[in-house]
Design a protein around this motif. Sequence first.
Motif, PDB file in Angstrom:
ATOM      1  N   LEU A   1       0.836  -1.197   0.000  1.00 24.07           N
ATOM      2  CA  LEU A   1       0.000   0.000   0.000  1.00 24.07           C
ATOM      3  C   LEU A   1       0.875   1.253   0.000  1.00 24.07           C
ATOM      4  O   LEU A   1       0.625   2.208  -0.747  1.00 24.07           O
ATOM      5  N   ALA A   2       1.923   1.229   0.834  1.00 22.54           N
ATOM      6  CA  ALA A   2       2.864   2.357   0.892  1.00 22.54           C
ATOM      7  C   ALA A   2       3.591   2.539  -0.435  1.00 22.54           C
ATOM      8  O   ALA A   2       3.850   3.674  -0.865  1.00 22.54           O
ATOM      9  N   MET A   3       3.929   1.441  -1.103  1.00 18.47           N
ATOM     10  CA  MET A   3       4.568   1.540  -2.422  1.00 18.47           C
ATOM     11  C   MET A   3       3.702   2.354  -3.380  1.00 18.47           C
ATOM     12  O   MET A   3       4.208   3.137  -4.187  1.00 18.47           O
ATOM     13  N   GLY A   4       2.388   2.160  -3.304  1.00 25.26           N
ATOM     14  CA  GLY A   4       1.475   2.896  -4.174  1.00 25.26           C
ATOM     15  C   GLY A   4       1.567   4.395  -3.962  1.00 25.26           C
ATOM     16  O   GLY A   4       1.395   5.172  -4.907  1.00 25.26           O
ATOM     17  N   PHE A   5       1.860   4.815  -2.721  1.00 25.70           N
ATOM     18  CA  PHE A   5       2.031   6.243  -2.456  1.00 25.70           C
ATOM     19  C   PHE A   5       3.213   6.805  -3.242  1.00 25.70           C
ATOM     20  O   PHE A   5       3.259   8.001  -3.537  1.00 25.70           O
ATOM     21  N   GLY A   6       4.180   5.945  -3.557  1.00 23.23           N
ATOM     22  CA  GLY A   6       5.341   6.404  -4.318  1.00 23.23           C
ATOM     23  C   GLY A   6       4.988   6.909  -5.703  1.00 23.23           C
ATOM     24  O   GLY A   6       5.755   7.670  -6.305  1.00 23.23           O
ATOM     25  N   ASP A   7       3.833   6.496  -6.221  1.00 25.44           N
ATOM     26  CA  ASP A   7       3.395   6.959  -7.540  1.00 25.44           C
ATOM     27  C   ASP A   7       2.855   8.380  -7.499  1.00 25.44           C
ATOM     28  O   ASP A   7       2.445   8.924  -8.537  1.00 25.44           O
ATOM     29  N   ALA A   8       2.833   8.988  -6.315  1.00 27.41           N
ATOM     30  CA  ALA A   8       2.311  10.353  -6.180  1.00 27.41           C
ATOM     31  C   ALA A   8       3.132  11.351  -6.984  1.00 27.41           C
ATOM     32  O   ALA A   8       2.601  12.383  -7.426  1.00 27.41           O
ATOM     33  N   ALA A   9       4.423  11.065  -7.205  1.00 25.47           N
ATOM     34  CA  ALA A   9       5.301  12.026  -7.874  1.00 25.47           C
ATOM     35  C   ALA A   9       4.736  12.459  -9.222  1.00 25.47           C
ATOM     36  O   ALA A   9       4.647  13.659  -9.520  1.00 25.47           O
ATOM     37  N   GLY A  10       4.339  11.506 -10.047  1.00 24.56           N
ATOM     38  CA  GLY A  10       3.815  11.845 -11.363  1.00 24.56           C
ATOM     39  C   GLY A  10       2.508  12.613 -11.285  1.00 24.56           C
ATOM     40  O   GLY A  10       2.227  13.478 -12.129  1.00 24.56           O
ATOM     41  N   GLN A  11       1.706  12.321 -10.267  1.00 23.87           N
ATOM     42  CA  GLN A  11       0.407  12.968 -10.135  1.00 23.87           C
ATOM     43  C   GLN A  11       0.511  14.369  -9.534  1.00 23.87           C
ATOM     44  O   GLN A  11      -0.451  15.140  -9.576  1.00 23.87           O
ATOM     45  N   LEU A  12       1.677  14.686  -8.961  1.00 22.25           N
ATOM     46  CA  LEU A  12       1.862  15.993  -8.336  1.00 22.25           C
ATOM     47  C   LEU A  12       2.358  17.056  -9.315  1.00 22.25           C
ATOM     48  O   LEU A  12       2.315  18.245  -9.005  1.00 22.25           O
ATOM     49  N   VAL A  13       2.828  16.643 -10.487  1.00 22.11           N
ATOM     50  CA  VAL A  13       3.480  17.586 -11.394  1.00 22.11           C
ATOM     51  C   VAL A  13       2.584  18.775 -11.721  1.00 22.11           C
ATOM     52  O   VAL A  13       2.985  19.937 -11.549  1.00 22.11           O
ATOM     53  N   SER A  14       1.369  18.514 -12.195  1.00 22.76           N
ATOM     54  CA  SER A  14       0.500  19.606 -12.634  1.00 22.76           C
ATOM     55  C   SER A  14       0.048  20.481 -11.467  1.00 22.76           C
ATOM     56  O   SER A  14      -0.027  21.708 -11.601  1.00 22.76           O
ATOM     57  N   VAL A  15      -0.250  19.873 -10.312  1.00 22.60           N
ATOM     58  CA  VAL A  15      -0.728  20.675  -9.186  1.00 22.60           C
ATOM     59  C   VAL A  15       0.392  21.512  -8.580  1.00 22.60           C
ATOM     60  O   VAL A  15       0.175  22.645  -8.134  1.00 22.60           O
ATOM     61  N   VAL A  16       1.624  20.972  -8.563  1.00 15.07           N
ATOM     62  CA  VAL A  16       2.760  21.739  -8.055  1.00 15.07           C
ATOM     63  C   VAL A  16       3.068  22.910  -8.983  1.00 15.07           C
ATOM     64  O   VAL A  16       3.382  24.022  -8.536  1.00 15.07           O
ATOM     65  N   GLU A  17       2.963  22.671 -10.291  1.00 17.15           N
ATOM     66  CA  GLU A  17       3.196  23.734 -11.275  1.00 17.15           C
ATOM     67  C   GLU A  17       2.269  24.914 -11.018  1.00 17.15           C
ATOM     68  O   GLU A  17       2.696  26.082 -11.016  1.00 17.15           O
ATOM     69  N   LYS A  18       0.997  24.625 -10.782  1.00 15.62           N
ATOM     70  CA  LYS A  18       0.023  25.691 -10.558  1.00 15.62           C
ATOM     71  C   LYS A  18       0.190  26.313  -9.178  1.00 15.62           C
ATOM     72  O   LYS A  18       0.099  27.532  -9.028  1.00 15.62           O
ATOM     73  N   ALA A  19       0.453  25.487  -8.178  1.00 20.24           N
ATOM     74  CA  ALA A  19       0.535  25.986  -6.808  1.00 20.24           C
ATOM     75  C   ALA A  19       1.680  26.970  -6.618  1.00 20.24           C
ATOM     76  O   ALA A  19       1.539  27.977  -5.920  1.00 20.24           O
ATOM     77  N   PHE A  20       2.827  26.678  -7.237  1.00 21.01           N
ATOM     78  CA  PHE A  20       3.996  27.521  -7.026  1.00 21.01           C
ATOM     79  C   PHE A  20       4.296  28.429  -8.224  1.00 21.01           C
ATOM     80  O   PHE A  20       5.340  29.093  -8.251  1.00 21.01           O
ATOM     81  N   SER A  21       3.386  28.441  -9.216  1.00 21.98           N
ATOM     82  CA  SER A  21       3.531  29.305 -10.397  1.00 21.98           C
ATOM     83  C   SER A  21       4.904  29.135 -11.041  1.00 21.98           C
ATOM     84  O   SER A  21       5.643  30.100 -11.273  1.00 21.98           O
ATOM     85  N   ILE A  22       5.262  27.889 -11.318  1.00 18.21           N
ATOM     86  CA  ILE A  22       6.538  27.586 -11.948  1.00 18.21           C
ATOM     87  C   ILE A  22       6.295  27.047 -13.351  1.00 18.21           C
ATOM     88  O   ILE A  22       5.165  26.708 -13.711  1.00 18.21           O
ATOM     89  N   SER A  23       7.357  26.952 -14.141  1.00 11.48           N
ATOM     90  CA  SER A  23       7.231  26.478 -15.512  1.00 11.48           C
ATOM     91  C   SER A  23       7.012  24.971 -15.541  1.00 11.48           C
ATOM     92  O   SER A  23       7.378  24.266 -14.594  1.00 11.48           O
ATOM     93  N   PRO A  24       6.430  24.469 -16.624  1.00  6.85           N
ATOM     94  CA  PRO A  24       6.283  23.012 -16.755  1.00  6.85           C
ATOM     95  C   PRO A  24       7.618  22.284 -16.663  1.00  6.85           C
ATOM     96  O   PRO A  24       7.691  21.181 -16.131  1.00  6.85           O
ATOM     97  N   PHE A  25       8.683  22.909 -17.191  1.00 10.33           N
ATOM     98  CA  PHE A  25       9.999  22.285 -17.126  1.00 10.33           C
ATOM     99  C   PHE A  25      10.442  22.098 -15.681  1.00 10.33           C
ATOM    100  O   PHE A  25      10.911  21.029 -15.285  1.00 10.33           O
ATOM    101  N   MET A  26      10.278  23.154 -14.872  1.00 10.22           N
ATOM    102  CA  MET A  26      10.669  23.051 -13.457  1.00 10.22           C
ATOM    103  C   MET A  26       9.794  22.040 -12.733  1.00 10.22           C
ATOM    104  O   MET A  26      10.282  21.242 -11.919  1.00 10.22           O
ATOM    105  N   ALA A  27       8.497  22.037 -13.036  1.00  6.82           N
ATOM    106  CA  ALA A  27       7.590  21.100 -12.374  1.00  6.82           C
ATOM    107  C   ALA A  27       7.926  19.663 -12.725  1.00  6.82           C
ATOM    108  O   ALA A  27       7.723  18.749 -11.914  1.00  6.82           O
ATOM    109  N   SER A  28       8.484  19.430 -13.922  1.00  5.91           N
ATOM    110  CA  SER A  28       8.809  18.060 -14.331  1.00  5.91           C
ATOM    111  C   SER A  28       9.873  17.426 -13.444  1.00  5.91           C
ATOM    112  O   SER A  28      10.000  16.210 -13.384  1.00  5.91           O
ATOM    113  N   PHE A  29      10.635  18.267 -12.718  1.00 11.20           N
ATOM    114  CA  PHE A  29      11.648  17.720 -11.827  1.00 11.20           C
ATOM    115  C   PHE A  29      11.027  16.984 -10.636  1.00 11.20           C
ATOM    116  O   PHE A  29      11.697  16.198  -9.974  1.00 11.20           O
ATOM    117  N   VAL A  30       9.746  17.238 -10.366  1.00 11.60           N
ATOM    118  CA  VAL A  30       9.065  16.491  -9.309  1.00 11.60           C
ATOM    119  C   VAL A  30       8.986  15.024  -9.700  1.00 11.60           C
ATOM    120  O   VAL A  30       9.329  14.128  -8.913  1.00 11.60           O
TER     121      VAL A  30
END
Length: 399
Positions: free
Chosen positions: A15-44
Amino acid sequence: MKKSLSLLSVFFVFLAMGFGDAAGQLVSVVEKAFSISPFMASFVSFAGMIMFGVLSVPTGVWQSKIGKKKMLTIGLILFLIGAVLPIMAFNFPIILLAVLLMGAGATILQVSGNPMMRDVSPEGQYSSMLSFAQSVKAIGTLSTSLIIVLIGTALMKYGWFSFTPEGAAEPVNMGFRILFPIFAGVLLLTLIMVLAFVPNKNEGSDEKPTTLGNCLKALGNPYILMMFFGIFFYCGAEASMFNRIPSVLMEGNPTVTAAWGNIVLIIALFVGRFLGGVCLRYIKPNTFLLITILVSLLGNILLFMPYNACTTWLSFILIGIGFANIFPLIFSICVDKMPEKTNEISGLMTTAIVGAAFVPVITGAAANANPKYAFIVTIVCLLYVAFVWFKNNTAKAND
């Protein structure tokens, strides 16, 4: 009773391993939350995935010396630290560091958890239990999407986890912050269960310790190399599908919320893994691998048809159900044929997950020419997996 608790504890690890997949799902929300470029957000996403390439083999080496239980403990502690950091401070650098630590923890859990399931499974039921465990992992993955979409949005309506940046007209949804305390609570519970109930078998006490040289030598084995690329191309195909499914929905109907395509795919993965755990009690793993390949290919082929809501959603379901058991089947078939190389195989097969970083680049390039061409790449990946099935069905592993 204790054996049942050991099995339950390892299920919590998945179950905890599944939480590890959060990285890919966080890209778009982090980009919007911190007003950063898609390139910078891709580093998540990069921060989460890179650990599979860096840590998998060293973890397999170290695991052979200190045992799987200690490695699980180390992985859970790293994962827990990563989940706690954004609770204490919240900014983009902290998010990157948190995802990096969570990725490191998820990598260690993958390397140690897959063979640990063999230790706690009833005799002859390893493939079945591993498929059940992968379905539990899918719950962890799905929970990330649902927490962001449902709980995070609901909290924002009450003014929680949201703020209005200077000069902005509307508040930014920071509801995804609720992920981290939820992750931390589950990880802490899992750590306690592992320490209390999981058997402490130190492989170094009765087996020759694994070394980096042994891992490289194992990769030189034609059979292990073939299985390595089986997982490499499968993981690449799965990641590509998650990347391309939203575009399929947007092309056919721009009003469709693209995220629902991935949610349906994750649900299908969960259902497929659960059903796989049942079916593998009665069907041999190699036979079941062929069935999953055929279902996956059918789902991919349907995507080449002109857009139709019925066939499109059916294709997503078939792809999810077909993809569901490929990883645990390849892994368990390989380990069952070469149990004396469990640690080397576990490290190498987890390293192969980096296919999820490389193959999507090819599918993206193909999609630039024609969106449908991306699925030619995924079909080629599945045909390689079919080759793996054929070789397992006709030949023995080379020692």
